[in-house]
Design a protein around this motif. Sequence first.
Motif, mmCIF file in Angstrom:
data_model
loop_
_atom_site.group_PDB
_atom_site.id
_atom_site.type_symbol
_atom_site.label_atom_id
_atom_site.label_comp_id
_atom_site.label_asym_id
_atom_site.label_seq_id
_atom_site.Cartn_x
_atom_site.Cartn_y
_atom_site.Cartn_z
ATOM 1 N N ALA A 1 -6.013 6.767 6.459
ATOM 2 C CA ALA A 1 -6.338 5.333 6.395
ATOM 3 C C ALA A 1 -6.908 4.894 7.735
ATOM 4 O O ALA A 1 -6.272 4.171 8.493
ATOM 5 C CB ALA A 1 -5.087 4.521 6.052
ATOM 6 N N GLY B 1 -10.524 3.954 7.995
ATOM 7 C CA GLY B 1 -11.703 3.108 7.837
ATOM 8 C C GLY B 1 -12.936 3.707 8.503
ATOM 9 O O GLY B 1 -13.951 3.037 8.645
ATOM 10 N N ILE C 1 -11.140 2.141 3.531
ATOM 11 C CA ILE C 1 -12.229 1.382 2.921
ATOM 12 C C ILE C 1 -13.249 1.190 4.028
ATOM 13 O O ILE C 1 -12.932 0.643 5.086
ATOM 14 C CB ILE C 1 -11.741 0.024 2.382
ATOM 15 C CG1 ILE C 1 -10.710 0.253 1.271
ATOM 16 C CG2 ILE C 1 -12.915 -0.799 1.867
ATOM 17 C CD1 ILE C 1 -10.043 -1.011 0.792
ATOM 18 N N ASN D 1 -2.933 7.259 10.454
ATOM 19 C CA ASN D 1 -2.858 5.784 10.559
ATOM 20 C C ASN D 1 -1.501 5.440 11.161
ATOM 21 O O ASN D 1 -0.470 5.987 10.735
ATOM 22 C CB ASN D 1 -2.971 5.118 9.174
ATOM 23 C CG ASN D 1 -2.851 3.590 9.250
ATOM 24 O OD1 ASN D 1 -1.782 3.065 9.529
ATOM 25 N ND2 ASN D 1 -3.939 2.893 9.010
ATOM 26 N N ASP D 2 -1.496 4.534 12.143
ATOM 27 C CA ASP D 2 -0.208 4.154 12.738
ATOM 28 C C ASP D 2 0.076 2.655 12.610
ATOM 29 O O ASP D 2 0.850 2.094 13.370
ATOM 30 C CB ASP D 2 -0.146 4.593 14.219
ATOM 31 C CG ASP D 2 -1.103 3.814 15.107
ATOM 32 O OD1 ASP D 2 -1.944 3.042 14.576
ATOM 33 O OD2 ASP D 2 -1.014 3.970 16.340
ATOM 34 N N SER D 3 -0.561 1.982 11.626
ATOM 35 C CA SER D 3 -0.359 0.527 11.516
ATOM 36 C C SER D 3 0.909 0.204 10.720
ATOM 37 O O SER D 3 1.446 1.058 10.014
ATOM 38 C CB SER D 3 -1.576 -0.128 10.853
ATOM 39 O OG SER D 3 -1.588 0.118 9.464
ATOM 40 N N THR E 1 0.833 -1.215 0.000
ATOM 41 C CA THR E 1 0.000 0.000 0.000
ATOM 42 C C THR E 1 0.868 1.267 0.000
ATOM 43 O O THR E 1 0.664 2.153 -0.844
ATOM 44 C CB THR E 1 -1.002 -0.023 1.178
ATOM 45 O OG1 THR E 1 -1.827 -1.175 1.025
ATOM 46 C CG2 THR E 1 -1.882 1.213 1.200
ATOM 47 N N VAL F 1 -7.083 6.306 1.739
ATOM 48 C CA VAL F 1 -6.777 4.871 1.733
ATOM 49 C C VAL F 1 -7.938 4.077 2.324
ATOM 50 O O VAL F 1 -8.098 2.890 2.073
ATOM 51 C CB VAL F 1 -5.487 4.592 2.550
ATOM 52 C CG1 VAL F 1 -5.022 3.153 2.382
ATOM 53 C CG2 VAL F 1 -4.368 5.545 2.170
ATOM 54 N N HIS G 1 -3.401 9.376 14.893
ATOM 55 C CA HIS G 1 -4.167 8.144 15.129
ATOM 56 C C HIS G 1 -5.346 8.473 16.023
ATOM 57 O O HIS G 1 -5.618 9.656 16.288
ATOM 58 C CB HIS G 1 -3.254 7.068 15.727
ATOM 59 C CG HIS G 1 -2.391 7.572 16.828
ATOM 60 N ND1 HIS G 1 -2.893 7.815 18.094
ATOM 61 C CD2 HIS G 1 -1.098 7.965 16.842
ATOM 62 C CE1 HIS G 1 -1.913 8.301 18.838
ATOM 63 N NE2 HIS G 1 -0.807 8.405 18.102
ATOM 64 N N LYS G 2 -6.001 7.423 16.531
ATOM 65 C CA LYS G 2 -7.267 7.703 17.229
ATOM 66 C C LYS G 2 -7.080 8.444 18.557
ATOM 67 O O LYS G 2 -8.038 8.994 19.090
ATOM 68 C CB LYS G 2 -8.083 6.424 17.402
ATOM 69 C CG LYS G 2 -7.441 5.346 18.191
ATOM 70 C CD LYS G 2 -8.365 4.133 18.224
ATOM 71 C CE LYS G 2 -7.570 2.957 18.743
ATOM 72 N NZ LYS G 2 -7.856 1.723 18.067
ATOM 73 N N THR H 1 -2.444 -0.619 -4.764
ATOM 74 C CA THR H 1 -1.905 -1.623 -3.828
ATOM 75 C C THR H 1 -1.710 -2.961 -4.545
ATOM 76 O O THR H 1 -0.677 -3.624 -4.395
ATOM 77 C CB THR H 1 -2.874 -1.795 -2.633
ATOM 78 O OG1 THR H 1 -2.949 -0.558 -1.932
ATOM 79 C CG2 THR H 1 -2.416 -2.878 -1.687
HETATM 80 P P1 NAD Z 1 -5.926 -0.354 11.513
HETATM 81 O O1 NAD Z 1 -7.218 -0.595 12.206
HETATM 82 O O2 NAD Z 1 -4.714 -1.089 11.933
HETATM 83 O O3 NAD Z 1 -5.592 1.202 11.558
HETATM 84 C C1 NAD Z 1 -6.568 2.201 11.645
HETATM 85 C C2 NAD Z 1 -5.895 3.484 11.991
HETATM 86 O O4 NAD Z 1 -6.848 4.530 12.027
HETATM 87 C C3 NAD Z 1 -5.216 3.463 13.369
HETATM 88 O O5 NAD Z 1 -4.002 4.170 13.294
HETATM 89 C C4 NAD Z 1 -6.214 4.212 14.253
HETATM 90 O O6 NAD Z 1 -5.603 4.811 15.380
HETATM 91 C C5 NAD Z 1 -6.717 5.247 13.266
HETATM 92 N N1 NAD Z 1 -8.049 5.776 13.602
HETATM 93 C C6 NAD Z 1 -9.187 5.091 13.823
HETATM 94 N N2 NAD Z 1 -10.197 5.940 14.127
HETATM 95 C C7 NAD Z 1 -9.673 7.192 14.097
HETATM 96 C C8 NAD Z 1 -10.202 8.487 14.326
HETATM 97 N N3 NAD Z 1 -11.481 8.671 14.651
HETATM 98 N N4 NAD Z 1 -9.366 9.548 14.213
HETATM 99 C C9 NAD Z 1 -8.055 9.386 13.890
HETATM 100 N N5 NAD Z 1 -7.505 8.168 13.662
HETATM 101 C C10 NAD Z 1 -8.299 7.089 13.760
HETATM 102 O O7 NAD Z 1 -6.237 -0.630 9.962
HETATM 103 P P2 NAD Z 1 -5.250 -0.764 8.709
HETATM 104 O O8 NAD Z 1 -5.076 -2.174 8.389
HETATM 105 O O9 NAD Z 1 -4.063 0.093 8.875
HETATM 106 O O10 NAD Z 1 -6.201 -0.128 7.579
HETATM 107 C C11 NAD Z 1 -6.724 1.169 7.715
HETATM 108 C C12 NAD Z 1 -7.758 1.452 6.632
HETATM 109 O O11 NAD Z 1 -7.130 1.420 5.368
HETATM 110 C C13 NAD Z 1 -8.909 0.430 6.552
HETATM 111 O O12 NAD Z 1 -10.065 1.091 6.131
HETATM 112 C C14 NAD Z 1 -8.432 -0.522 5.488
HETATM 113 O O13 NAD Z 1 -9.509 -1.201 4.859
HETATM 114 C C15 NAD Z 1 -7.762 0.448 4.550
HETATM 115 N N6 NAD Z 1 -6.718 -0.158 3.723
HETATM 116 C C16 NAD Z 1 -6.867 -0.018 2.389
HETATM 117 C C17 NAD Z 1 -5.922 -0.535 1.544
HETATM 118 C C18 NAD Z 1 -6.092 -0.355 0.087
HETATM 119 O O14 NAD Z 1 -5.435 -1.040 -0.681
HETATM 120 N N7 NAD Z 1 -6.929 0.571 -0.349
HETATM 121 C C19 NAD Z 1 -4.817 -1.214 2.047
HETATM 122 C C20 NAD Z 1 -4.655 -1.321 3.434
HETATM 123 C C21 NAD Z 1 -5.626 -0.777 4.259
#
Ligand code: NAD
Length: 280
Positions: A203, A205, A226, A160-162, A136, A224, A184-185, A262
């Motif tokens: 990213a 979600g 979904i 996003n911090d993943s 990604t 990013v 992040h959240k 991706t």
């Molecule tokens: P994850 O759950 O590990 O990470 C989510 C992130 O969002 C975390 O850092 C969390 O702290 C943050 N977050 C959640 N709610 C929040 C808020 N209200 N305010 C601020 N930050 C907030 O998920 P992931 O695996 O890293 O994926 C994240 C998103 O990206 C998902 O929607 C996933 O489907 C999407 N994704 C899409 C692709 C693609 O190819 N399009 C690839 C990977 C992930």
Amino acid sequence: MILDGKKLSKNILNNISLEIKTLKNKPCLAVILVGDDYASSVYVNKKIKTCNEVDIKSIDYKLDKNYKEEDLLKLIDELNSNDEVNGILVQLPLPVHIDTKKIIKKISAKKDVDGFSPTNLGLLLSNDTPYFYPATPLGIMMLLEHYNIEVKAKNICIINDSIIVGRPLAAMLLNKGASVSICHKLTKNLKDYTLNADIIISATGVLHLLDDSFFNENAIAIDVGICKKENNKLISGDINYEKVANKIKAISPVPGGVGPMTIAALMFNTLKSYKEKNND
Ligand code: NAD
């Protein structure tokens, strides 16, 4: 401006497919799905379909949700030593009885086409060259590069911090001279970061987390996220496209932005792995 990941990914996949036609053998990707999570099976099926389209051989393992961790470790061991296999992809998230870190650690860094192994992430973080960049973040970098969007000396906010998105992407951007904030959240006052950013990559979600009040007029937004709707359909993004698209400089839509990039990046990594092994 729309950052059209669908169009760009088609060009990349077309080039990959042409290059594969010139090889002695087909690159081979092992795709492992454990359980029946709806979103994961949609992603896995898309990856397998794209493998077929570009002539990458895929070996598909659709395993029961109760599949044991020790059996998965054994399977990865076998795939690590199988000379035919160039890439191993374990679709995340795994069921809770399986230790994801243990599984990722088991994948040989040279077949880790998802780029999540500690070796690849460690190389990236130390500003060295990993065997593979995670798909990604790599897709996002390809999208930015294609549209000549400079990241050097820019303020970039990643929400996003993943290890799948935010952490490796931050390292990749940092290595290119950007100033990066990871939110992040638990981040307080998200707008303090987004309003000052040249590029915002979200990213979470969380459906339509960001409306136009989060962006300055020169901002570039990469969506990013979904987000699931009630009927389980996977669409829409973190950004309220209708409200934001006309008020900022550029935006990548969902669908048709980072998603197809991706998959293109994953195919790119699998071909790279084949070429490095075979000197074709
Ligand atoms: P994850 O759950 O590990 O990470 C989510 C992130 O969002 C975390 O850092 C969390 O702290 C943050 N977050 C959640 N709610 C929040 C808020 N209200 N305010 C601020 N930050 C907030 O998920 P992931 O695996 O890293 O994926 C994240 C998103 O990206 C998902 O929607 C996933 O489907 C999407 N994704 C899409 C692709 C693609 O190819 N399009 C690839 C990977 C992930």
